[in-house]
Every structure is written in C-alpha cells, then in structure tokens.
Motif scaffolding. Structure first.
Motif, PDB file in Angstrom:
ATOM      1  N   VAL A 183      13.173   0.403  65.328  1.00 19.99           N
ATOM      2  CA  VAL A 183      13.312   1.249  66.511  1.00 19.99           C
ATOM      3  C   VAL A 183      11.987   1.937  66.845  1.00 19.99           C
ATOM      4  O   VAL A 183      11.600   2.046  68.026  1.00 19.99           O
ATOM      5  CB  VAL A 183      14.431   2.282  66.300  1.00 19.99           C
ATOM      6  N   LEU A 184      11.262   2.403  65.853  1.00 16.61           N
ATOM      7  CA  LEU A 184       9.974   3.060  66.105  1.00 16.61           C
ATOM      8  C   LEU A 184       8.946   2.073  66.637  1.00 16.61           C
ATOM      9  O   LEU A 184       8.160   2.398  67.538  1.00 16.61           O
ATOM     10  CB  LEU A 184       9.462   3.732  64.833  1.00 16.61           C
ATOM     11  N   ARG A 185       8.925   0.866  66.100  1.00 19.08           N
ATOM     12  CA  ARG A 185       7.960  -0.129  66.555  1.00 19.08           C
ATOM     13  C   ARG A 185       8.210  -0.570  67.995  1.00 19.08           C
ATOM     14  O   ARG A 185       7.292  -1.002  68.692  1.00 19.08           O
ATOM     15  CB  ARG A 185       7.996  -1.346  65.628  1.00 19.08           C
ATOM     16  N   GLY A 233      10.413   9.532  64.354  1.00 17.11           N
ATOM     17  CA  GLY A 233      11.473   9.467  63.353  1.00 17.11           C
ATOM     18  C   GLY A 233      11.566  10.781  62.606  1.00 17.11           C
ATOM     19  O   GLY A 233      10.548  11.295  62.120  1.00 17.11           O
ATOM     20  N   LEU A 234      12.765  11.340  62.527  1.00 13.08           N
ATOM     21  CA  LEU A 234      12.969  12.631  61.863  1.00 13.08           C
ATOM     22  C   LEU A 234      13.971  12.460  60.729  1.00 13.08           C
ATOM     23  O   LEU A 234      15.128  12.086  60.951  1.00 13.08           O
ATOM     24  CB  LEU A 234      13.492  13.669  62.863  1.00 13.08           C
ATOM     25  N   LEU A 235      13.531  12.738  59.505  1.00  8.27           N
ATOM     26  CA  LEU A 235      14.345  12.578  58.305  1.00  8.27           C
ATOM     27  C   LEU A 235      14.723  13.950  57.770  1.00  8.27           C
ATOM     28  O   LEU A 235      13.848  14.768  57.469  1.00  8.27           O
ATOM     29  CB  LEU A 235      13.563  11.796  57.251  1.00  8.27           C
ATOM     30  N   LEU A 236      16.021  14.194  57.644  1.00  7.29           N
ATOM     31  CA  LEU A 236      16.526  15.503  57.243  1.00  7.29           C
ATOM     32  C   LEU A 236      17.372  15.382  55.989  1.00  7.29           C
ATOM     33  O   LEU A 236      18.077  14.397  55.798  1.00  7.29           O
ATOM     34  CB  LEU A 236      17.374  16.107  58.366  1.00  7.29           C
ATOM     35  N   GLY A 237      17.319  16.404  55.129  1.00  7.18           N
ATOM     36  CA  GLY A 237      18.162  16.438  53.939  1.00  7.18           C
ATOM     37  C   GLY A 237      17.368  16.249  52.660  1.00  7.18           C
ATOM     38  O   GLY A 237      16.195  15.867  52.664  1.00  7.18           O
ATOM     39  N   ARG A 238      18.043  16.528  51.555  1.00  9.31           N
ATOM     40  CA  ARG A 238      17.414  16.395  50.243  1.00  9.31           C
ATOM     41  C   ARG A 238      16.992  14.951  49.989  1.00  9.31           C
ATOM     42  O   ARG A 238      17.780  14.026  50.168  1.00  9.31           O
ATOM     43  CB  ARG A 238      18.373  16.854  49.146  1.00  9.31           C
ATOM     44  N   VAL A 260       3.767   3.000  61.074  1.00  7.92           N
ATOM     45  CA  VAL A 260       4.651   4.023  61.636  1.00  7.92           C
ATOM     46  C   VAL A 260       4.453   5.385  60.965  1.00  7.92           C
ATOM     47  O   VAL A 260       5.192   6.330  61.244  1.00  7.92           O
ATOM     48  CB  VAL A 260       6.140   3.611  61.533  1.00  7.92           C
ATOM     49  N   ALA A 261       3.448   5.483  60.095  1.00  7.73           N
ATOM     50  CA  ALA A 261       3.257   6.701  59.306  1.00  7.73           C
ATOM     51  C   ALA A 261       3.087   7.939  60.177  1.00  7.73           C
ATOM     52  O   ALA A 261       3.632   9.012  59.878  1.00  7.73           O
ATOM     53  CB  ALA A 261       2.054   6.538  58.379  1.00  7.73           C
ATOM     54  N   ALA A 262       2.337   7.822  61.265  1.00  4.27           N
ATOM     55  CA  ALA A 262       2.050   8.991  62.103  1.00  4.27           C
ATOM     56  C   ALA A 262       3.270   9.462  62.880  1.00  4.27           C
ATOM     57  O   ALA A 262       3.252  10.562  63.451  1.00  4.27           O
ATOM     58  CB  ALA A 262       0.912   8.661  63.061  1.00  4.27           C
ATOM     59  N   ARG A 263       4.341   8.655  62.899  1.00  9.04           N
ATOM     60  CA  ARG A 263       5.514   9.012  63.720  1.00  9.04           C
ATOM     61  C   ARG A 263       6.756   9.274  62.868  1.00  9.04           C
ATOM     62  O   ARG A 263       7.873   9.189  63.355  1.00  9.04           O
ATOM     63  CB  ARG A 263       5.769   7.915  64.745  1.00  9.04           C
ATOM     64  N   LEU A 264       6.525   9.597  61.607  1.00  9.85           N
ATOM     65  CA  LEU A 264       7.625   9.979  60.723  1.00  9.85           C
ATOM     66  C   LEU A 264       7.455  11.418  60.276  1.00  9.85           C
ATOM     67  O   LEU A 264       6.371  11.831  59.855  1.00  9.85           O
ATOM     68  CB  LEU A 264       7.679   9.070  59.493  1.00  9.85           C
ATOM     69  N   GLN A 265       8.522  12.185  60.385  1.00  4.90           N
ATOM     70  CA  GLN A 265       8.542  13.574  59.948  1.00  4.90           C
ATOM     71  C   GLN A 265       9.699  13.761  58.967  1.00  4.90           C
ATOM     72  O   GLN A 265      10.754  13.150  59.134  1.00  4.90           O
ATOM     73  CB  GLN A 265       8.744  14.511  61.140  1.00  4.90           C
TER      74      GLN A 265
END
Length: 383
Positions: free
Chosen positions: A227-229, A236-241, A257-262
């Motif tokens: 999806v990011l590509r 991309g937003l990653l939430l949780g432990r 995709v490193a620059a677009r992952l949080q």
C-alpha cells in the motif's frame, strides 16, 4: 449496602500495572461496576497488599493463585462480608503453573457458598496429532480445568461463540456470548486528534493497532509495504506494544519505505485513541479471522475508524451480516491490499463505513452492553 446484595470479587491472572488485554479488560469491568453502584474487589498477582484504586479494592499477592496460596486466598475471601459473587477471568496461561493450574480450578469449583461466574477469554489448548507429547499433556489438562470451572459455575460468558463448543450441554444452558469491548476510550477531543496529526508527516495514514504477534507480522508487512509503495504520499502508522521493534525490522528489509513509517509504542489509552482517530484506514489481519475477542479490532470500531480485516475459522456470522468492517474472505494479503486501496480511493465510502462501525459498536459491543449483561437476570443460555 444491604446485606442481601452480593459484593463482586473479580479473580484475574492479570491486572494493572501488569500489561495485557485481560488486565485492561478486568480494570474496565471493575471500574464500570463501581460506577453502577456496585461494591467491587479484585484479586490478582502482584506485590502483597490491599489498596483502593478508584473505588475498587485490589488484593494483590505474588503467588495469588498458586497451590501454596489458595489457603490464604480462601481465608482473605471468607473475611469479606457475604454474599459474595466471584467473577473469574479465565485464561489458562494467566493462572500460572504453565497453564495447568488444576488445583486453582478445583478450588474455584469448591467455593459452593459463593455465587460463581466465569468469563472465558480462552478455553483449551488445541489438540494436534503430530505435536510433542508435552502439548498433548497441556491439551488434556486444560480440558480438565475447563470442566472443573464450567460445570461448577452458576453462570458463564464466552468472548466468542466458538468457545461454547467446548462446554457440555448442561454448562451451555448457563452460558451467554458477551463480546470483549474496546480497551481504549471511544471518544477523543478534537484538540488531542489535531495534536496527534500534527506530529505525523502529511499524507493519507494507513495504520495498524496491536501487539505484533508472530502470526500477524508477515501478512501485515506484505499489505503495508504494498500500500505504501503504491502512493508516495501515504504514511504508515504502527500503534501498540511492539510497534517500534516491528517497524525497525521492516525498515531493515524494506528501506524504500523507511521514511514513511512511524511507530508509537508506549502510549496511554487516551493517546492511543487519538492516534487511531488520525488513521484514514486501519489494516488488521488476523490468522484465525476477525472475531469479537479481538480488542484491537474493537478499538477501531469504537472510534469509528474504517477498518480492513479478514475472515477465519473464529469469525462470527455477525461480521458478514452487519459488515462493520471492509471484510475479505481468507488471509491472502493481496485481497487485503485490494480492499485497502478501494477505501483509500473512496472518501465517501470511508466516511460511511466509519459511521456504521461506530453505530454497530455502540449497539452490540460497547462496555455498557457487558455491564448490562452482568447486572441483569441470566437468560436461558446458548443454543
């Protein structure tokens, strides 16, 4: 409180500050019962002591449910005024003894002077013909434990209907299905949402909320990277432990995709809810399918966030009947990618799905529905 009204005694292998879905759930139920005017005690592992937390009396001990502590547990419970209503949060591995705590289950079955209720978050370890012998022992032992608890309980709840298939016909008559609600707030202030959004780069946000278990991370990575590509504006937003560790692993394998992952790993419930509301779409793959025991899915539904997920052997009929999510059949990442792309390209479809999700959550899954079930007279049981 009149002597005729029972006090609640929640027995849980996890309770805050311990982390985990059962800990969060038990805290939610305890607080909600207090708000409803009930008197509530919680019995859980932890440093020895009795404290009052927001109206809940919490009794902690290091070996709370171990065989050596059961005599002390009985003595302390018996010292509390009756009548008493026990509500066991049943998860075999949380009870200790490597998920084989038969002595505790026998103790629970023997508490005949108390009203005994149980909420089954999990039930048994699955049989597998080619599994190591120790897994066969574990599968057999958890079935003994289940029988001790279910047959003695005056009333039972299951987080998904599938768990009731492991109960006897007699136990089913005293059992009802009660979905797990979201562990997060379902309302967030506009200020908090704006603050969360301002901390992220511009562009559509594709999120995931969970604990990044081994069975989920593979499909999640495939979907998220695809999806990011497909659009360099997307974030991309990653939430949780576990989100930061997962992000770092993806970045090593997919540097483009490193620059677009949080990642936001350690968030309070309110902060997590604010970041969830920022997401344009949530992608939630589950190896056994979406079900009402998945608190991560409930968190998105409760906040009205458009959610893409998949079916599996634990998926209840209501997901296909009510369609509170964009639902794909099976676990193929390509189908999840297609559903995500469709939602991202359709602003009105996303808005409508989010509103529908929030409405279905309020009507069927909200914490208030669980408390209503606990306080009302038991129904006839499951078919």
């Amino acid at each position: 409180m009149p002597a005729s009204l029972p006090t609640w005694h929640l027995l849980s292998g996890e309770y805050p500050p311990m982390v985990g879905g059962v800990a969060d759930y038990t805290r939610l139920i305890a607080d909600a019962l207090v708000r409803a005017g009930e008197q509530v005690h919680v019995w859980a592992p932890g440093p020895s002591g009795v404290v009052t937390e927001d109206g809940v009396t919490v009794h902690r001990a290091p070996g709370r449910f171990s065989p050596g502590d059961l005599r002390a547990l009985s003595r302390e419970l018996d010292a509390c005024p009756g009548p008493r209503r026990l509500l066991l949060q049943y998860v075999p591995h949380a009870l200790g003894l490597k998920a084989m705590n038969v002595p505790f289950c026998a103790w629970f079955a023997a508490r005949r002077k108390d009203e005994r209720q149980v909420f089954f978050h999990e039930v048994v370890y699955p049989w597998s013909l080619h599994a190591p012998w120790r897994h066969h022992v574990l599968a057999a032992t958890t079935r003994v434990m289940l029988r001790l608890v279910a047959e003695s309980a005056d009333r039972s709840f299951v987080s998904i209907p599938t768990w009731a298939e492991h109960l006897s016909a007699r136990a089913k008559q005293r059992t009802e299905w009660r979905p797990v609600p979201s562990n997060l707030p379902t309302e967030v202030s506009a200020v908090d949402v704006l603050r969360a959004r301002a901390s992220l780069p511009e562009g559509p946000v594709v999120g995931h909320f969970g604990t990044y278990g081994s069975a989920i991370v593979g499909p999640l990575e495939s979907v998220l990277v695809s999806v990011l590509r497909a659009d360099p504006r997307r974030q991309g937003l990653l939430l949780g432990r576990g989100s930061r560790a997962f992000m770092e692993a993806v970045v090593r394998r997919r540097p483009d995709v490193a620059a677009r992952l949080q990642a936001r790993d350690a968030l309070s419930p309110g902060e997590a809810a604010a970041f969830l509301r920022v997401c344009d779409v949530l992608v939630q793959p589950y190896p056994d399918g979406v079900s009402t025991r998945r608190g991560s899915a409930m968190a998105g539904l409760g906040l009205g966030v458009p959610l893409v997920t998949n079916t599996g052997h634990l998926t209840e009929p209501l997901w296909r009947e009510l369609l509170p999510v964009a639902l794909v059949e099976g676990t193929a990442p390509s189908a999840l990618v297609d559903a995500t792309e469709h939602l991202l390209s359709q602003d009105e479809a996303r808005r409508a799905l989010g509103e529908h999700a929030a409405r279905i959550y309020r009507e069927h899954f909200a914490l208030e529905r669980t408390v209503e079930a606990l306080l009302r007279k038991p129904p006839g049981g499951m078919p």
